[in-house]
Design an enzyme around this catalytic site. Structure first.
Site, mmCIF file in Angstrom:
data_model
loop_
_atom_site.group_PDB
_atom_site.id
_atom_site.type_symbol
_atom_site.label_atom_id
_atom_site.label_comp_id
_atom_site.label_asym_id
_atom_site.label_seq_id
_atom_site.Cartn_x
_atom_site.Cartn_y
_atom_site.Cartn_z
ATOM 1 N N ASP A 1 -80.732 -34.568 -18.511
ATOM 2 C CA ASP A 1 -79.297 -34.607 -18.222
ATOM 3 C C ASP A 1 -78.473 -33.994 -19.360
ATOM 4 O O ASP A 1 -78.640 -34.389 -20.520
ATOM 5 C CB ASP A 1 -78.906 -36.091 -18.057
ATOM 6 C CG ASP A 1 -77.512 -36.268 -17.514
ATOM 7 O OD1 ASP A 1 -77.270 -35.837 -16.377
ATOM 8 O OD2 ASP A 1 -76.664 -36.830 -18.231
ATOM 9 N N GLU B 1 -80.797 -29.667 -17.784
ATOM 10 C CA GLU B 1 -79.520 -29.412 -17.097
ATOM 11 C C GLU B 1 -78.563 -28.858 -18.140
ATOM 12 O O GLU B 1 -78.246 -29.542 -19.121
ATOM 13 C CB GLU B 1 -78.939 -30.688 -16.486
ATOM 14 C CG GLU B 1 -77.692 -30.390 -15.659
ATOM 15 C CD GLU B 1 -76.693 -31.529 -15.591
ATOM 16 O OE1 GLU B 1 -76.690 -32.383 -16.485
ATOM 17 O OE2 GLU B 1 -75.918 -31.561 -14.624
ATOM 18 N N ASP C 1 -85.429 -38.734 -14.411
ATOM 19 C CA ASP C 1 -84.180 -38.212 -14.960
ATOM 20 C C ASP C 1 -84.018 -38.775 -16.371
ATOM 21 O O ASP C 1 -84.077 -39.997 -16.561
ATOM 22 C CB ASP C 1 -82.998 -38.645 -14.079
ATOM 23 C CG ASP C 1 -81.878 -37.613 -14.069
ATOM 24 O OD1 ASP C 1 -81.360 -37.282 -12.989
ATOM 25 O OD2 ASP C 1 -81.541 -37.119 -15.168
ATOM 26 N N HIS D 1 -76.739 -33.858 -6.615
ATOM 27 C CA HIS D 1 -75.883 -35.043 -6.451
ATOM 28 C C HIS D 1 -74.505 -34.872 -7.073
ATOM 29 O O HIS D 1 -73.654 -35.765 -6.966
ATOM 30 C CB HIS D 1 -76.598 -36.250 -7.071
ATOM 31 C CG HIS D 1 -76.759 -36.094 -8.539
ATOM 32 N ND1 HIS D 1 -77.583 -35.142 -9.118
ATOM 33 C CD2 HIS D 1 -76.166 -36.738 -9.563
ATOM 34 C CE1 HIS D 1 -77.489 -35.228 -10.431
ATOM 35 N NE2 HIS D 1 -76.638 -36.174 -10.731
ATOM 36 N N ASP D 2 -74.303 -33.737 -7.758
ATOM 37 C CA ASP D 2 -72.993 -33.476 -8.388
ATOM 38 C C ASP D 2 -72.183 -32.421 -7.640
ATOM 39 O O ASP D 2 -71.053 -32.129 -8.049
ATOM 40 C CB ASP D 2 -73.186 -32.936 -9.812
ATOM 41 C CG ASP D 2 -73.724 -33.965 -10.760
ATOM 42 O OD1 ASP D 2 -74.381 -33.571 -11.736
ATOM 43 O OD2 ASP D 2 -73.506 -35.174 -10.515
HETATM 44 O O1 TEU Z 1 -73.820 -33.933 -14.930
HETATM 45 C C1 TEU Z 1 -73.238 -33.196 -15.999
HETATM 46 C C2 TEU Z 1 -72.267 -32.292 -15.458
HETATM 47 O O2 TEU Z 1 -72.203 -31.158 -15.820
HETATM 48 C C3 TEU Z 1 -71.418 -32.880 -14.417
HETATM 49 O O3 TEU Z 1 -70.471 -33.731 -15.081
HETATM 50 C C4 TEU Z 1 -70.731 -31.805 -13.704
HETATM 51 O O4 TEU Z 1 -70.150 -30.930 -14.655
HETATM 52 C C5 TEU Z 1 -69.642 -32.406 -12.920
HETATM 53 O O5 TEU Z 1 -70.168 -33.577 -12.340
HETATM 54 C C6 TEU Z 1 -69.248 -31.403 -11.882
HETATM 55 O O6 TEU Z 1 -68.561 -32.092 -10.892
HETATM 56 C C7 TEU Z 1 -74.790 -34.872 -15.381
HETATM 57 C C8 TEU Z 1 -75.233 -35.679 -14.170
HETATM 58 O O7 TEU Z 1 -75.859 -34.805 -13.235
HETATM 59 C C9 TEU Z 1 -74.012 -36.340 -13.584
HETATM 60 O O8 TEU Z 1 -74.335 -37.031 -12.375
HETATM 61 C C10 TEU Z 1 -73.478 -37.316 -14.612
HETATM 62 O O9 TEU Z 1 -72.276 -37.864 -14.118
HETATM 63 C C11 TEU Z 1 -73.203 -36.612 -15.947
HETATM 64 O O10 TEU Z 1 -74.221 -35.724 -16.368
HETATM 65 C C12 TEU Z 1 -73.107 -37.656 -17.056
HETATM 66 O O11 TEU Z 1 -74.381 -38.230 -17.223
#
Ligand code: TEU
Length: 583
Positions: free
Chosen positions: A207, A283, A99, A356-357
Site C-alpha cells: 500500500d 502501489e 495487502d 477498490h479505490d
Molecule cells: O490508496 C492510496 C491512494 O493512492 C488512494 O488514496 C487513492 O489516491 C485515492 O483513494 C483515489 O481515490 C491506498 C489504498 O488502496 C486505499 O484504499 C487507502 O485508503 C489508502 O492507501 C490509505 O491506506
C-alpha cells in the site's frame, strides 16, 4: 521463463473482503465467505488472489488502518480461517497475496499508543511528532508543522494535547504515518512480513509504498525538518490535494530520497533468500515510468511490478480527482502505450482498470448504457489482458458490473467521500454538484456487495448489507453468467485461458498500431515468430474499420461477439474486439 517470473503468465483477482461474500449473516463479507467461493475463482481461471486487509482494525478506512498486523479482525474471522483460505487456494494451485499497509498504522496500534504516551517513550520516534509552528496557538489553524493536506481532506497533522505536539497522517487522523527513517520501524515491519511468509502466504501488495521516504531538510539546530509544499501545483503533479489551501506534497512524499534504499533493504531482509514462487507489487500513486523502471528492474532487487496511476488520473483536473475533466480513448491509449514502451526492456507492468479505490471501469472507460455495457466490458478486458504485463481483475469487473449509482450521501460509507462532502459543502459548494462527482468517482462504487444471484441482496448476505446492494444485482450476477458462453464472465475465462495457453501473451513484445486512431485500439504481440493481433473498436460507432496491414495468415482466437469475422480489417460493431493468432 524461470520460476522466479512465474507471475508474468499469471492473472491476479482482487478480493475486497468486506464486500465479497458474507458467511455469518452480519451483513459484512468475511474469510469463510471467500472460502465458500474458491471453486468460482478456480472456474474463472485466476492464479492469485490479492486480499485487501483483514487484519485487526477500527475500520476508519475499511481496514487500511491496522491495529494488529499479526491477527485477523473478528469481523472477518480468525487466523485459523485465514490458514484454511491459504490451504484452499494452494490445494487448487492458486496463491494468496496479502495487502501490506506499512506507510501508516491505525492510531489504535500498540506502537502508536506507546509513542503518543510521552515525548521520551522509546517508540516516540516511530512516528512523525513535531511542535506547533512558531507564533501560533497549539491546536489552532496554521499551527500545523507544515502546510500539508491529507488525501482525505483537512490538514495532514493532528494536535495531541497529551504531549502538546502534532503527529503526521497523509490519510485519516486514525492513520498516523510510521517514521521509516527509524531503523527500528523498518526491522519491525520486516519481521512481520517474514512471519506472514513463514505462515504460507505468497507475497504482498504494498500500500502506497512510494510514500515511505519523505524529503527532509536539516534546520540550524540539526533537526530533520519536513518542508512546506509549494502553494501551486507543478503541471503534472497528480496530487489529490487542493493547493489553494495546502502545499503540494507530491514532490515531498512521493518517491522520496531513500525510497529505493528502503525497498532494497526490505528485499534483502524478506525476499532474497526465499524460494521462487512469491509475488510483490507496489502501489505507487503519482509515479512516473522512469521511477517504475527503478522499482521493477529485477537486477535492483526491489519489487516485481507496480500499480501506476497515470491512466486513472486522466479524468482528474488540476484540482484533483473530484475536479472531473473529459477523457478520451486516445488519452487512455497514449497513456497505456507510454507504459508499455517505458517498461518494454526493463521492469514489468501491472495491468488494471479498476480496484477498490476506483469507479467501475465499464462506467469510466467503457459505456455502461444497456446496449453497450457487455460489449464494452468484454473489449476493455480484451485490450487490457493482452497487453504486456500482469492483469488484475477486480471483483465484479468480470461480470461487467457498472457503477453502483449511489446518489444520496447517506448511501456512502467511504471516509474519503464523506470527508470530501463535508469539506466541499462547508466551503459553500453546491451539495448536488459535490454528490454528482462522488457518485461518478467515489470509491464506494467498487465496494458494492458482490452480486452472486438474483436473491435478496444479490445473495451476498442473509442479513442487512453494510452498504446498499447493486441496483442491477437481480440481472447482473454470477449465477446468470457462469453457464452462459456469451457472458462477460465467459469472455474473461477465455482471456485468462489465452494467457495460460499462448506464451506470446505473457512474454511477447508489444507494438501499438494506429496510434492516432480515436476509435480503434489495435496492437501486435510477437514472440519467436508467433504473433497475436488485437483490434478493438472502443467507441459507440458501428462499422469501424481497423485500417491495418499486418500481413500473415491470421486465425481468429477470440471475438467479443458470436460469429466474429476471420478478417481483421472487416468492420467492427460498437465496442467489438477481435483477437487473431498466426503461427
Ligand atoms: O490508496 C492510496 C491512494 O493512492 C488512494 O488514496 C487513492 O489516491 C485515492 O483513494 C483515489 O481515490 C491506498 C489504498 O488502496 C486505499 O484504499 C487507502 O485508503 C489508502 O492507501 C490509505 O491506506
Amino acid at each position: 521463463v524461470t520460476a522466479r517470473d512465474w507471475w508474468k503468465s499469471a492473472v491476479v483477482y482482487q478480493v475486497y473482503p468486506r464486500s465479497f461474500a458474507d458467511s455469518d449473516g452480519d451483513g459484512v463479507g468475511d474469510i469463510r465467505g471467500i472460502i465458500g467461493k474458491l471453486d468460482y475463482l478456480e472456474r474463472l481461471g485466476v492464479d492469485v488472489v490479492w486480499l485487501s486487509p483483514v487484519y485487526r482494525s477500527p475500520m476508519a478506512d475499511n481496514g487500511y488502518d491496522i491495529s494488529d498486523y499479526q491477527d485477523v479482525d473478528p469481523l472477518f474471522g480468525t487466523l485459523d480461517d485465514l490458514d484454511e483460505l491459504v490451504a484452499g487456494l494452494h490445494a487448487r494451485g492458486m496463491k494468496l497475496v496479502m495487502d501490506l499497509v506499512v506507510n501508516h498504522t491505525s492510531s489504535a496500534h500498540a506502537w502508536f499508543q506507546e509513542s503518543r504516551s510521552s515525548t521520551d517513550n522509546p517508540k516516540r520516534d516511530w512516528y512523525w511528532w513535531r511542535d506547533p509552528r512558531e507564533g501560533f496557538e497549539p491546536g489552532t489553524p496554521g499551527a500545523e508543522p507544515t502546510n500539508w493536506g491529507s488525501a482525505f481532506s483537512g490538514p495532514a497533522w493532528t494536535y495531541d494535547a497529551t504531549t502538546g505536539q502534532y503527529y503526521l497522517h497523509l490519510f485519516a487522523p486514525e492513520q498516523p504515518d510510521l517514521n521509516w527513517e527509524n531503523p527500528e520501524v523498518r526491522q519491525a515491519v520486516y519481521a512481520m512480513m517474514n512471519w506472514w511468509l513463514d505462515r504460507g502466504v505468497d507475497g504482498f501488495r504494498m500500500d502506497v509504498i512510494c510514500l515511505l521516504s519523505k524529503v527532509l531538510v536539516h534546520g540550524p539546530d540539526g533537526r530533520a525538518q519536513l518542508p512546506d509544499g509549494r502553494l501551486e501545483r507543478d503541471p503534472n503533479g497528480a496530487g489529490v490535494v487542493d493547493t489553494t489551501k495546502y502545499g503540494d506534497t507530491t514532490p515531498l512524499v512521493v518517491n522520496g530520497p531513500r525510497i529505493h534504499e528502503f525497498m532494497q533493504e526490505m528485499h534483502r531482509a524478506v525476499f532474497a533468500d526465499r524460494p521462487p514462487g512469491l509475488l510483490t507489487v507496489g502501489e505507487t500513486p503519482a509515479t512516473p515510468v522512469e521511477q517504475a523502471r527503478l522499482y521493477t528492474d529485477p537486477a535492483r532487487g526491489e519489487v516485481d511490478m507496480v500499480f501506476q496511476f497515470e491512466h486513472v488520473d486522466l479524468d482528474s483536473g488540476p484540482r484533483g480527482k473530484w475536479d472531473i475533466v473529459p477523457m478520451t480513448m486516445l488519452d487512455l491509449k497514449r497513456s497505456l502505450g507510454r507504459w508499455q514502451e517505458g517498461l518494454a526492456e526493463v521492469g514489468w507492468n501491472s495491468l488494471y482498470l479498476g480496484n477498490h479505490d476506483q469507479p467501475r471501469c465499464v462506467s469510466r472507460f467503457g459505456n455502461d448504457a444497456p446496449e453497450h455495457r457487455e460489449q464494452s466490458a468484454k473489449s476493455l478486458a480484451t485490450v487490457l489482458h493482452l497487453h504486456r504485463g500482469t492483469p488484475y481483475v477486480y471483483e465484479g469487473d468480470e461480470l461487467g458490473l457498472p457503477n453502483a449509482r449511489y446518489t444520496r450521501i447517506d448511501q456512502l460509507r467511504d471516509v474519503e467521500s464523506l470527508n470530501r462532502y463535508s469539506e466541499a459543502v462547508a466551503a459553500g459548494q453546491d451539495p448536488a454538484a459535490v454528490m454528482a462527482a462522488l457518485s461518478a468517482k467515489g470509491r464506494d462504487n467498487a465496494r458494492v456487495p458482490m452480486p452472486w444471484n438474483d436473491e435478496a441482496n444479490g445473495g451476498f448476505t442473509t442479513g442487512t448489507p453494510w452498504i446498499d446492494p447493486h441496483p442491477d444485482a437481480a440481472t447482473i450476477n454470477v449465477a446468470a453468467q457462469v453457464d452462459d458462453p456469451d457472458s462477460v464472465f465467459a469472455h474473461f475465462q477465455r482471456l485468462i485461458a489465452l494467457r495460460h495457453d499462448q506464451p506470446v501473451v505473457a512474454h511477447g513484445t508489444f507494438r501499438m498500431l494506429l496510434p492516432d486512431d480515436e476509435r480503434v485500439y489495435a496492437f501486435v504481440r510477437e514472440l519467436d515468430g508467433a504473433r497475436l493481433l488485437v483490434v478493438a473498436n472502443l467507441s459507440d460507432d458501428d462499422g469501424v474499420v481497423a485500417d491495418i496491414d499486418e500481413a500473415g495468415t491470421w486465425t481468429l482466437a477470440l471475438g467479443s461477439v458470436a460469429g466474429s469475422s476471420q478478417t481483421a480489417t472487416d468492420p467492427l460493431a460498437p465496442w467489438e474486439s477481435r483477437v487473431y493468432l498466426t503461427e
